[in-house]
Scaffold this motif. Structure first.
Motif, PDB file in Angstrom:
ATOM      1  N   LYS A 192       0.845  -1.202   0.000  1.00  0.00           N
ATOM      2  CA  LYS A 192       0.000   0.000   0.000  1.00  0.00           C
ATOM      3  C   LYS A 192       0.878   1.249   0.000  1.00  0.00           C
ATOM      4  O   LYS A 192       0.625   2.215  -0.720  1.00  0.00           O
ATOM      5  N   GLU A 196       0.912   4.170  -2.862  1.00  0.00           N
ATOM      6  CA  GLU A 196       0.632   5.583  -2.609  1.00  0.00           C
ATOM      7  C   GLU A 196       1.759   6.499  -3.101  1.00  0.00           C
ATOM      8  O   GLU A 196       1.556   7.690  -3.325  1.00  0.00           O
ATOM      9  N   LEU A 197       2.953   5.920  -3.201  1.00  0.00           N
ATOM     10  CA  LEU A 197       4.111   6.743  -3.549  1.00  0.00           C
ATOM     11  C   LEU A 197       4.708   6.356  -4.894  1.00  0.00           C
ATOM     12  O   LEU A 197       5.813   6.769  -5.235  1.00  0.00           O
ATOM     13  N   ASP A 199       4.422   7.193  -7.956  1.00  0.00           N
ATOM     14  CA  ASP A 199       4.946   8.219  -8.862  1.00  0.00           C
ATOM     15  C   ASP A 199       6.296   8.746  -8.368  1.00  0.00           C
ATOM     16  O   ASP A 199       7.227   8.929  -9.146  1.00  0.00           O
ATOM     17  N   THR A 239      11.529  15.889  -0.693  1.00  0.00           N
ATOM     18  CA  THR A 239      10.895  14.583  -0.919  1.00  0.00           C
ATOM     19  C   THR A 239      10.186  14.102   0.348  1.00  0.00           C
ATOM     20  O   THR A 239       9.052  13.600   0.295  1.00  0.00           O
ATOM     21  N   GLN A 242       6.856  15.756   0.719  1.00  0.00           N
ATOM     22  CA  GLN A 242       5.815  15.196  -0.169  1.00  0.00           C
ATOM     23  C   GLN A 242       5.255  13.900   0.414  1.00  0.00           C
ATOM     24  O   GLN A 242       4.057  13.643   0.339  1.00  0.00           O
ATOM     25  N   ILE A 243       6.134  13.099   0.990  1.00  0.00           N
ATOM     26  CA  ILE A 243       5.684  11.834   1.575  1.00  0.00           C
ATOM     27  C   ILE A 243       4.855  12.105   2.826  1.00  0.00           C
ATOM     28  O   ILE A 243       3.784  11.523   3.022  1.00  0.00           O
ATOM     29  N   ARG A 244       5.327  13.036   3.661  1.00  0.00           N
ATOM     30  CA  ARG A 244       4.578  13.388   4.878  1.00  0.00           C
ATOM     31  C   ARG A 244       3.179  13.885   4.544  1.00  0.00           C
ATOM     32  O   ARG A 244       2.218  13.559   5.229  1.00  0.00           O
ATOM     33  N   SER A 245       3.073  14.670   3.488  1.00  0.00           N
ATOM     34  CA  SER A 245       1.758  15.248   3.170  1.00  0.00           C
ATOM     35  C   SER A 245       0.774  14.149   2.745  1.00  0.00           C
ATOM     36  O   SER A 245      -0.424  14.295   2.882  1.00  0.00           O
ATOM     37  N   ARG A 246       1.303  13.046   2.215  1.00  0.00           N
ATOM     38  CA  ARG A 246       0.407  11.958   1.807  1.00  0.00           C
ATOM     39  C   ARG A 246       0.167  10.940   2.917  1.00  0.00           C
ATOM     40  O   ARG A 246      -0.909  10.379   3.031  1.00  0.00           O
ATOM     41  N   LEU A 247       1.203  10.648   3.678  1.00  0.00           N
ATOM     42  CA  LEU A 247       1.137   9.487   4.586  1.00  0.00           C
ATOM     43  C   LEU A 247       1.575   9.836   6.013  1.00  0.00           C
ATOM     44  O   LEU A 247       1.996   8.957   6.770  1.00  0.00           O
TER      45      LEU A 247
END
Lengths: 416, 416
Positions: A192, A196-197, A199, A239, A242-247
């Motif tokens: 999962k 989610e990552l 891209d 980077t 960007q990951i923090r903002s999603r997950l």
């Protein structure tokens, strides 16, 4: 920079054990920017170990050995490499001292073979073994780097993560140093997370994003190789953001600590304590928590109730809740809630955490393998209950269930 | 006859999966009398696969490949080997038919890449895949045997056990199969065990004696290669008997089971049940026992008391036993005895087992790291107490203490 992993041990060639070290080291090397092109397994045989070294030197810059550092006659790796490189073996005095003290404190006699573990290739860097006696080695000769690690994973892993990785990074640092940051996730599976990552992962070049999975947890290492530290760190931070903002809700730490350690730190800062009541995890949740040094400040106790009678006797769950027609049963949300509340009350803890489910291999109460209910109760309060379906075998179900319970407690503590 | 196992797949080099195939095939080859001297892992790269073939041919008679038989561009094993041997690829018609029918029955269209799986090295023996589409291959050229198996274990295992093993056995004629027996030890360390058997180990040739260790346990495999099964088994038994006469009290099994499983079997045969009270092992003892499927018949429950308050509250140990001037303290033989007796009483078990000690890193009550007291109490009886000093870090102390407690319980059960 190319590495070859050479696992030494006849037990691997006989199929007595699985070479999990090769997997672990492959991931670990990828995370610090070193490519692995070959893995080799060779038995406890001098001539064949020499042959493996010959071949690996011709195709790799770093040779990482595991196994063969122990006390027995079969443990040849250090001797063969020293001989191959035309170096002498010397006794590593600090390790000898530790061993002598250890044997003296046990009142037992050190046999000659134990000394072998303190041997050391002259002119190499000794690598400390925090979990055993066999000292590791790191050295460079004629442009090839050699790292010798013990075979038992519990000794090999801390030695690799600590002194061996540091040495490799400093050796590589002569070029462009590698900067990296780790994000540690819980409550989300590897596929999962990757989905989610996808891209970001597919577009990666600098920084690189390397996933690193162990049961019930995932980590990502974001790395950038550059002489310009500030620029590298800025790229990494971009980077990471960007990951923090999603997950972000799944990131329990941005440093190298386990989920249980993150939970204990939050408990400490909130001046709170926890106890656990376990059925299907059978003591694993308590064991994970108490595996962290100093956990006795925040962990009061655990009750493992493996039968309905015990759930009744040790936790005071009414038998009519557990058995009989129409009863919710041991594997139910309401039992999970009761277990969490009762263990908090019985132990006088601020938090009670419970796990009840079906670890398998067979079903329980007609419920499927992998069904797990968790309860998280605040002292004198109601319990929140979570239900998950986890895949895998008995061991996997247990570890995932325990980690998920820790994750839910972590979420609650973070929100306070 | 010597074999080399070559696993092909970049996912192995990235550490995404563990090479369980190598273990399985090593065991399987040993069982049909073929020695494995090397295992190699190489990525999905033509040049490096060729290089691996070159090396393996120079040192083995049989090359066993797994992986790289599938439909994607990354699946190169068959093409590279055909090219290496100067042979053509042909389409395996029976496999093509099966595939065409399969796609027709699904109402889906077969893409070109699927055809690759039906490719086949000219003049080789096709090996049937009962669990997937990729056909395997077996062939001999210039005295070297090549066997190509798929990577997914579910396809690889039946192909190896069926057509591949049959082909190998027919090629080898009457090779000498390997016979072996395992002895599993607890309560004794690897160095001490080897010290006691050093004359046997040094004199070994047929049968061979191979030790292998995991935390808190050691095993020895005694093996003999012979077409004459009765003679081989007699030799093995003779060696086993010499070992038994020296170290029989430490041998908990002569088959592949864990110590906790051996304890559970004895409990079952005695119709008895056990509960545990843990301090320094923090749930590990309960977790080891409950790791065995079906343990709920013999394991009632565990109580993890990580503070003195909990030892008092959950086990009823008087506080004056634990704290204050002149008190024996939590880490003491008398506390271990009380914990064992109290957990047996509280849970109504036939046996109560306790562990209290100092797992570290710091000392407790001024007592040194590694000092552990164990109690084993029979229902309504006194407790026997054991004191050990174990080396290593926190994890090692915990696992050794838990295994030693199981060993002492095993001794008592065996004596009944």
């Amino acid at each position: 920079m190319k590495a070859e992993i050479i696992a030494v041990g006849t037990e691997l060639l006989l199929g007595q054990i699985v070479n999990t070290n090769a997997r672990y080291l492959s991931q670990g090397l990828a995370a610090i920017g070193i490519d692995v092109y070959f893995q080799t397994v060779v038995g406890d045989n001098s001539a064949r170990i020499r042959q493996a070294i010959d071949i690996a030197r011709s195709r790799a810059d770093v040779l990482l050995f595991t196994g063969g550092l122990g006390p027995t006659m079969d443990d040849l790796t250090k001797d063969v490499l020293a001989d191959y490189l035309g170096r002498k073996m010397t006794l590593h005095e600090p390790t000898m001292k530790v061993m002598e003290e250890l044997f003296a404190s046990r009142g037992s006699h050190m046999v000659e073979s134990n000394r072998r573990q303190a041997n050391w290739i002259e002119g190499s860097i000794p690598l400390e073994n925090t979990a055993g006696l066999a000292v590791g080695n790191a050295l460079e000769q004629d442009g090839t780097r050699y790292v010798l690690l013990p075979g038992p994973p519990k000794e090999m892993m801390p030695m690799f993560e600590g002194p061996a990785s540091r040495w490799l990074l400093s050796e590589l640092g002569a070029g462009a140093p590698l900067h990296s940051r780790i994000l540690r996730f819980a409550g989300i599976g590897e596929s999962k997370l990757e989905h989610e990552l996808i891209d970001l992962i597919e577009a990666q070049s600098d920084p690189t994003i390397a996933p690193y999975a162990k049961e019930g947890e995932v980590a990502l290492r974001i790395s950038s190789k550059s002489a310009d530290e500030a620029a590298a760190l800025a790229k990494i931070e971009d980077t990471a953001q960007q990951i923090r903002s999603r997950l972000g809700d799944y990131i329990y730490a941005e440093e190298d600590i386990s989920l249980e350690e993150a939970v204990l730190r939050l408990l400490r800062s909130r001046r709170m304590r926890v106890s656990v009541a376990e059925s299907c995890t059978g003591g694993l949740l308590a064991e994970l928590i108490t595996g962290v040094p100093g956990s006795s400040g925040e962990f009061l106790g655990g009750i493992v109730t493996y039968t309905n009678t015990m759930k009744n006797r040790l936790l005071g769950i009414p038998l009519e809740q557990l058995e009989g027609p129409g009863a919710p049963g041991a594997v139910s949300e309401s039992t999970a809630a009761l277990m969490a509340r009762r263990v908090a009350e019985t132990t006088g803890s601020d938090w009670g955490v419970s796990v009840t489910g079906v670890a398998g291999p067979g079903t329980t109460e007609g419920k499927p393998v992998g069904l797990v209910h968790l309860g998280i109760a605040r002292k004198d309060g109601e319990a929140d209950v979570f239900t998950i379906n986890v895949g895998g075998n008995r061991d996997t179900v247990r570890i995932r269930a325990a980690k998920y319970a820790l994750y839910q407690l972590w979420l609650k503590l973070k929100a306070l």
